[in-house]
Design an enzyme around this catalytic site. Structure first.
Site, PDB file in Angstrom:
ATOM      1  N   GLY A 193      33.953  35.726  45.108  1.00 14.88           N
ATOM      2  CA  GLY A 193      32.719  36.398  44.706  1.00 14.88           C
ATOM      3  C   GLY A 193      32.314  36.025  43.289  1.00 14.88           C
ATOM      4  O   GLY A 193      31.260  36.401  42.811  1.00 14.88           O
ATOM      5  N   THR A 194      33.172  35.295  42.579  1.00 15.64           N
ATOM      6  CA  THR A 194      32.879  34.998  41.176  1.00 15.64           C
ATOM      7  C   THR A 194      32.809  33.510  40.870  1.00 15.64           C
ATOM      8  O   THR A 194      32.341  33.118  39.814  1.00 15.64           O
ATOM      9  CB  THR A 194      33.970  35.593  40.254  1.00 15.64           C
ATOM     10  OG1 THR A 194      35.222  34.987  40.596  1.00 15.64           O
ATOM     11  CG2 THR A 194      34.078  37.093  40.406  1.00 15.64           C
ATOM     12  N   ASP A 206      40.621  46.075  31.138  1.00 14.99           N
ATOM     13  CA  ASP A 206      40.550  46.884  32.359  1.00 14.99           C
ATOM     14  C   ASP A 206      41.593  46.497  33.407  1.00 14.99           C
ATOM     15  O   ASP A 206      41.570  47.008  34.512  1.00 14.99           O
ATOM     16  CB  ASP A 206      39.131  46.902  32.963  1.00 14.99           C
ATOM     17  CG  ASP A 206      38.670  45.549  33.454  1.00 14.99           C
ATOM     18  OD1 ASP A 206      39.405  44.563  33.284  1.00 14.99           O
ATOM     19  OD2 ASP A 206      37.555  45.481  34.018  1.00 14.99           O
ATOM     20  N   ALA A 245      46.029  43.843  43.452  1.00 14.84           N
ATOM     21  CA  ALA A 245      47.296  43.235  43.024  1.00 14.84           C
ATOM     22  C   ALA A 245      47.164  42.665  41.610  1.00 14.84           C
ATOM     23  O   ALA A 245      48.123  42.657  40.839  1.00 14.84           O
ATOM     24  CB  ALA A 245      47.699  42.141  44.010  1.00 14.84           C
ATOM     25  N   ARG A 274      39.098  33.438  51.961  1.00 13.63           N
ATOM     26  CA  ARG A 274      37.867  34.202  51.711  1.00 13.63           C
ATOM     27  C   ARG A 274      37.033  33.485  50.637  1.00 13.63           C
ATOM     28  O   ARG A 274      37.601  32.856  49.725  1.00 13.63           O
ATOM     29  CB  ARG A 274      38.174  35.639  51.254  1.00 13.63           C
ATOM     30  CG  ARG A 274      39.045  35.726  50.029  1.00 13.63           C
ATOM     31  CD  ARG A 274      39.168  37.136  49.495  1.00 13.63           C
ATOM     32  NE  ARG A 274      38.022  37.544  48.729  1.00 13.63           N
ATOM     33  CZ  ARG A 274      37.839  37.299  47.437  1.00 13.63           C
ATOM     34  NH1 ARG A 274      38.742  36.630  46.731  1.00 13.63           N
ATOM     35  NH2 ARG A 274      36.754  37.712  46.831  1.00 13.63           N
ATOM     36  N   PRO A 275      35.709  33.589  50.757  1.00 14.56           N
ATOM     37  CA  PRO A 275      34.894  32.987  49.704  1.00 14.56           C
ATOM     38  C   PRO A 275      35.002  33.826  48.441  1.00 14.56           C
ATOM     39  O   PRO A 275      34.956  35.058  48.515  1.00 14.56           O
ATOM     40  CB  PRO A 275      33.471  33.044  50.279  1.00 14.56           C
ATOM     41  CG  PRO A 275      33.493  34.107  51.311  1.00 14.56           C
ATOM     42  CD  PRO A 275      34.888  34.257  51.802  1.00 14.56           C
ATOM     43  N   SER A 296      35.470  39.457  30.742  1.00  9.59           N
ATOM     44  CA  SER A 296      36.809  39.854  31.144  1.00  9.59           C
ATOM     45  C   SER A 296      37.871  38.794  30.836  1.00  9.59           C
ATOM     46  O   SER A 296      38.064  38.427  29.692  1.00  9.59           O
ATOM     47  CB  SER A 296      36.769  40.187  32.641  1.00  9.59           C
ATOM     48  OG  SER A 296      37.996  40.649  33.078  1.00  9.59           O
ATOM     49  N   ARG A 317      39.041  30.982  48.293  1.00  8.61           N
ATOM     50  CA  ARG A 317      40.410  31.295  47.890  1.00  8.61           C
ATOM     51  C   ARG A 317      41.296  31.437  49.118  1.00  8.61           C
ATOM     52  O   ARG A 317      40.854  31.959  50.154  1.00  8.61           O
ATOM     53  CB  ARG A 317      40.456  32.617  47.118  1.00  8.61           C
ATOM     54  CG  ARG A 317      39.748  32.541  45.809  1.00  8.61           C
ATOM     55  CD  ARG A 317      40.219  33.621  44.840  1.00  8.61           C
ATOM     56  NE  ARG A 317      39.241  33.795  43.787  1.00  8.61           N
ATOM     57  CZ  ARG A 317      39.151  33.000  42.707  1.00  8.61           C
ATOM     58  NH1 ARG A 317      39.987  31.993  42.545  1.00  8.61           N
ATOM     59  NH2 ARG A 317      38.230  33.222  41.798  1.00  8.61           N
TER      60      ARG A 317
HETATM   61  C1  16G Z   1      35.957  40.554  39.899  1.00 15.08           C
HETATM   62  C2  16G Z   1      36.297  41.967  40.288  1.00 15.08           C
HETATM   63  C3  16G Z   1      37.750  42.088  40.620  1.00 15.08           C
HETATM   64  C4  16G Z   1      38.119  41.103  41.697  1.00 15.08           C
HETATM   65  C5  16G Z   1      37.695  39.719  41.309  1.00 15.08           C
HETATM   66  C6  16G Z   1      37.848  38.791  42.494  1.00 15.08           C
HETATM   67  C7  16G Z   1      35.320  43.983  39.408  1.00 15.08           C
HETATM   68  C8  16G Z   1      35.064  44.813  38.185  1.00 15.08           C
HETATM   69  N1  16G Z   1      35.994  42.872  39.200  1.00 15.08           N
HETATM   70  O1  16G Z   1      36.593  40.180  38.718  1.00 15.08           O
HETATM   71  O2  16G Z   1      37.969  43.384  41.069  1.00 15.08           O
HETATM   72  O3  16G Z   1      39.501  41.097  41.906  1.00 15.08           O
HETATM   73  O4  16G Z   1      36.332  39.711  40.959  1.00 15.08           O
HETATM   74  O5  16G Z   1      37.343  37.548  42.176  1.00 15.08           O
HETATM   75  O6  16G Z   1      34.935  44.326  40.506  1.00 15.08           O
HETATM   76  P1  16G Z   1      37.082  36.484  43.308  1.00 15.08           P
HETATM   77  O7  16G Z   1      36.084  37.041  44.276  1.00 15.08           O
HETATM   78  O8  16G Z   1      36.630  35.272  42.563  1.00 15.08           O
HETATM   79  O9  16G Z   1      38.405  36.237  43.971  1.00 15.08           O
HETATM   80 MG    MG Z   2      38.691  42.671  33.058  1.00 10.88          MG
END
Ligand code: 16G
Ligand code: MG
Length: 552
Positions: A506-507, A286, A378, A503-504, A69, A512
């Site tokens: 997810g990626t 996307d 957002a 919040r922790p 992405s 954050r």
């Molecule tokens: C991923 C999610 C996106 C979300 C982002 C938050 C999908 C396809 N993508 O990119 O929707 O905004 O994670 O990231 O679900 P974060 O948890 O690191 O803040």
């Molecule tokens: Mg994307």
């Protein structure tokens, strides 16, 4: 019926896609995502899992998308797409993580265990669609995916370079041919056809100009828009495409929807024309945000909240003109939605609005609960979902209604055709936004004037273990560590219209923090204060976050 031996699974792994790292990897919010060099064995194994999934779904097609992405070029990733074109069912994420992390020696046994646990009938046919973004590491990973599929006697079909939402669309169409044709041409025909049809009834008017600049993030979305552009005359949509990934131009670097949203600065490589509407896509097409710069070169962002409100208000208007009360519309947001947008939805648009946890799968399933559910993060990821009930009511009015409601229902039917309901889709969303701006006869400036955002700030804090932070209430309240929420409440109380949460991620391995308040300085200060609280109470690592300079 499980097979007696899976030797070929091991043979492929050892000969072609061996596991060369012990770094643990987790199937997260958007699949697996990390440095491309760590991924080949993971993608091969996801090919295996996709086949098992397809068989559990009675041979229906499963998708695999190779992409990272909005991440920079050295990263890559893989995610699975379920038969309806939706994200992989959450319970299967654990199978994915397990399969990705076992040693090559244990791969055969673990594969067998999963087959038995999910009761896959391995005598059935299995079909897997594979797509990839423009990263130079993607073809190699797509080949690993195909080998995984072949190792379990599934049938892979490779689509080459496509946007993520296109791949979702192909999967959906393959399993439900009433939705469309599972090819790139089929995708263009449906979405572009609907736009052109709609524009026949909606000639350019008012302050709307069909001239649109697009930032392609040097990724696949911009490339595909070249195909889209050919279909329009300038009166329908005059696309000027930038950041198309020419030589020396790096994916997502200094451009793209994520850059624009997070840094709140314009994308590089686009001529500065005051008040010109600019649409910015992310690396896999996307996500979409809009922006313009004013005559003092200040940037104004029109993010996912703005797109959601614009689309929802237009659909509401068309439903009113259809003279139906049978169809209820709702909006789904996350905690990151600007408070001003939520207030505008509630007070002005009078549309029900719900807040859910970050991540497309949460928004998507919440939006399914409405007859028409509009969801956007957002950051620009979102779409509209229409239930079969809504579709039936609208097509009935389009056929049998009185002249005025019939006209509105016909427009709404085209609007539905133009929407990629499987997942957020920058190309489809762009055409939806342009349609509404045209129907309303408004410019980007007038779109911006519909309400005024509260100034906001997003920051991140590094802690020893991000899971030290636990949240509830759609991530708006912390339940652990003890005392953190009370501290955030005290900080927020100092600022009129203040709101903040932690919040922790997810990626990424971080926490954050988001804050909004009446002035930018207050939002910046509140965000920094919450970062300090997280750092102090949740085991911060490295330097303690500082307050903005003017507060020292
Ligand atoms: C991923 C999610 C996106 C979300 C982002 C938050 C999908 C396809 N993508 O990119 O929707 O905004 O994670 O990231 O679900 P974060 O948890 O690191 O803040
Ligand atoms: Mg994307």
């Amino acid at each position: 019926m499980p097979p007696s031996s899976l030797r070929v699974v091991y043979a492929f792994a050892r000969e072609m896609h061996p596991k060369t790292t012990d770094v643990f990897i987790q199937y997260g919010t958007a699949g697996f995502r990390t440095k491309a060099i760590l991924l080949e064995h993971v993608v091969y194994r996801m090919g295996l899992l996709a086949v098992i999934r397809s068989r559990v779904k009675n041979g229906r097609t499963i998708g695999m998308m190779i992409t990272a992405s909005h991440n920079l070029e050295p990263d890559n990733g893989v995610k699975l797409v379920d038969p309806d074109g939706e994200m992989l069912e959450e319970e299967w994420e654990a199978h994915a993580t397990k399969l990705a992390n076992v040693s090559d020696n244990d791969l055969e046994a673990t594969t067998m265990e999963i087959i038995q646990e999910v009761k896959a009938d391995m005598t059935l046919k299995a079909s897997v669609f594979i797509g990839m973004d423009t990263r130079y590491t993607s073809p190699r990973l797509a080949a690993a995916a195909a080998n995984g599929v072949i190792a379990l006697k599934g049938t892979p079909k490779e689509f080459g370079i496509v946007t993520t939402p296109m791949l979702h669309f192909f999967v959906k169409c393959r399993n439900d041919n009433s939705y469309g044709t599972p090819t790139e041409e089929g995708y263009y025909e449906k979405i572009i056809g609907a736009y052109k049809n709609m524009r026949k009834s909606l000639p350019t008017k008012g302050d709307y100009s069909p001239c649109l600049y697009v930032d392609g993030a040097n990724g696949v979305g911009g490339k595909k828009l070249k195909n889209v552009k050919k279909n329009f005359d300038e009166e329908e949509l005059e696309l000027h495409l930038f950041n198309l990934g020419g030589s020396g131009e790096k994916l997502n670097l200094g451009c793209g929807a994520d850059h624009v949203k997070v840094t709140q600065t314009p994308a590089k490589g686009i001529p500065s024309t005051p008040y010109q509407r600019i649409a910015s896509l992310d690396g896999d097409g996307d996500r979409l945000v809009y922006y313009y710069t004013d005559d003092k070169d200040k940037m104004h962002l029109l993010d996912g909240d703005r797109i959601a409100t614009l689309l929802a208000s237009y659909i509401t208007e068309l439903l009113q003109r259809c003279e139906t009360t049978e169809v209820q519309l709702g909006i789904v947001q996350t905690a990151y939605a600007n408070g001003a947008s939520t207030k505008y939805i509630t007070d002005t648009l009078k549309i029900p609005v719900q807040c859910v946890k970050t991540g497309v799968k949460h928004l998507h399933s919440a939006a399914h609960k409405y007859d028409i559910g509009v969801y956007f993060e957002a950051n620009g990821h979102g779409t509209v979902l229409y239930s079969s009930k809504a579709k039936n009511v609208i097509s009935r009015i389009a056929r049998e209604g009185d002249p005025e409601p019939r006209e509105a229902a016909k427009l709404l039917s085209q609007f539905i055709e133009m929407t990629n309901e499987t997942v957020g889709d920058a190309i489809s969303d762009l055409l939806l936004v342009e349609t509404v701006l045209c129907a309303r006869g408004i410019s980007a400036l007038q779109w911006m004037q519909l309400y005024t955002d509260l100034p906001c700030r997003q920051l991140k804090v590094t802690v020893a273990d991000r899971n030290a932070i636990q949240t509830t209430d759609a991530e708006r309240q912390c339940t652990s560590p003890e005392g953190l929420q009370q501290r955030i409440n005290e900080l927020v109380a100092k600022y009129p219209s203040g709101r903040a949460f932690a919040r922790p991620s997810g990626t990424e391995d971080i926490v954050r923090v988001y804050a909004e308040a009446e002035s930018q300085l207050e939002a910046d200060t509140l965000a920094a204060e919450v970062c300090q609280a997280v750092f102090d109470l949740a085991g911060g690592v490295g330097a303690r976050p500082e307050l903005p300079a003017t507060q020292e």
